[in-house]
Design a protein around this motif. Sequence first.
Motif, PDB file in Angstrom:
ATOM      1  N   MET A   1       9.504  64.917  -6.656  1.00 56.08           N
ATOM      2  CA  MET A   1       8.519  65.991  -6.724  1.00 56.08           C
ATOM      3  C   MET A   1       8.816  66.808  -7.969  1.00 56.08           C
ATOM      4  N   MET A   2       7.797  67.062  -8.764  1.00 56.07           N
ATOM      5  CA  MET A   2       7.943  67.919  -9.927  1.00 56.07           C
ATOM      6  C   MET A   2       7.464  69.313  -9.545  1.00 56.07           C
ATOM      7  N   ILE A   3       8.364  70.280  -9.558  1.00 59.86           N
ATOM      8  CA  ILE A   3       8.043  71.652  -9.146  1.00 59.86           C
ATOM      9  C   ILE A   3       8.247  72.585 -10.331  1.00 59.86           C
ATOM     10  N   ASN A   4       7.190  73.270 -10.761  1.00 56.84           N
ATOM     11  CA  ASN A   4       7.317  74.160 -11.914  1.00 56.84           C
ATOM     12  C   ASN A   4       7.490  75.600 -11.459  1.00 56.84           C
ATOM     13  N   THR A   5       8.097  76.405 -12.312  1.00 53.85           N
ATOM     14  CA  THR A   5       8.442  77.778 -11.967  1.00 53.85           C
ATOM     15  C   THR A   5       7.255  78.735 -12.077  1.00 53.85           C
ATOM     16  N   GLY A   6       6.125  78.259 -12.587  1.00 57.93           N
ATOM     17  CA  GLY A   6       4.983  79.136 -12.796  1.00 57.93           C
ATOM     18  C   GLY A   6       4.069  79.271 -11.601  1.00 57.93           C
ATOM     19  N   GLU A   7       4.284  78.476 -10.546  1.00 59.55           N
ATOM     20  CA  GLU A   7       3.432  78.514  -9.365  1.00 59.55           C
ATOM     21  C   GLU A   7       4.268  78.732  -8.120  1.00 59.55           C
TER      22      GLU A   7
END
Length: 316
Positions: free
Chosen positions: A292-298
């Motif tokens: 899973m790719m989880i970004n810090t902006g959401e």
Amino acid sequence: MQQQSPAPDGFVYVSLTQLMQLEHRVRGLSFQGRQPLSSILSGNHASRLRGRGLNFDELRHYNPGDDLRHLDWRASMRYGKPFVRSYTEERDRPALILVDQRMSMFFGSQRSFKSSTAAELAALSAWMAFHAGDRVGGLVFNDSRIERISPIRSRSRVEALCAAVTRQNQALSASLPDAENEPQLDRVLQTCLAMAGHDHLICLISDFAGAGPRTLQLLRELSAHNDVIAMQVYDPLALNLPARGRVMVTQGELQVELEVERRQVHQPLGDFLTGRLKEVAALLRRSQVPVMMINTGEDPLEQLRRELGRLTGAGR
């Protein structure tokens, strides 16, 4: 003079109360088997979790519609009638949440720091496992320390895991040295191997800084007998560096303003961030571990919901 603890705001530093309250937001989410997982950098790769193990229940007469794969040929030949083995799903299994709180995680350009996003993901994963009836434990690690929490089926054990995450999260500071070249990630995976014999659910939440061939080997060993999920936390700058203007890059109390329209800044920074992210994603793909790719902006919860819900047709 004693150093004052940082004030948790939920974005740079988390609080135990914040992580415990996430229990009420995981309704409807599950790590149960048959949910394909994919990521934005994984191409068409999709993997399915095995789910809980199966326990032998009884030997009984065959009924039309029974799975032929469960036929017991020895018993059928002995009694001259078809017999099948029936199984029940294990009521619980150990879930290990591995949470990265190294200095490489103490960075953010939008919404949250990677370290705080990882803390939220850890709490969400722990609560999901707990409400599925699983025993919850984990490993919380920084650049020099690995804190071990043995899996137990209790709300207090989830709280113990969240407390360990909070302690290490609030201990991060821009004044600490960055030791990402140390093979701490591999040490954590080696420790996890010693804890998880088989049929564990393992959630590894990290930016995977310092990952290499040994990391790949350990992930393969872990996933041979366990369900392993990798959550790669990244900053949006790595995929969408603006072409012009100024970007404020924050690492703890240190702030650097970069003029990204300058070619000597934009090209090296973009190549470094994007290249590093894709290298790690490629390594994880080779391990055959769902990513899973989880970004810090959401919001991490909404991203988890998309990965576990909207991508249910990816592996069909």
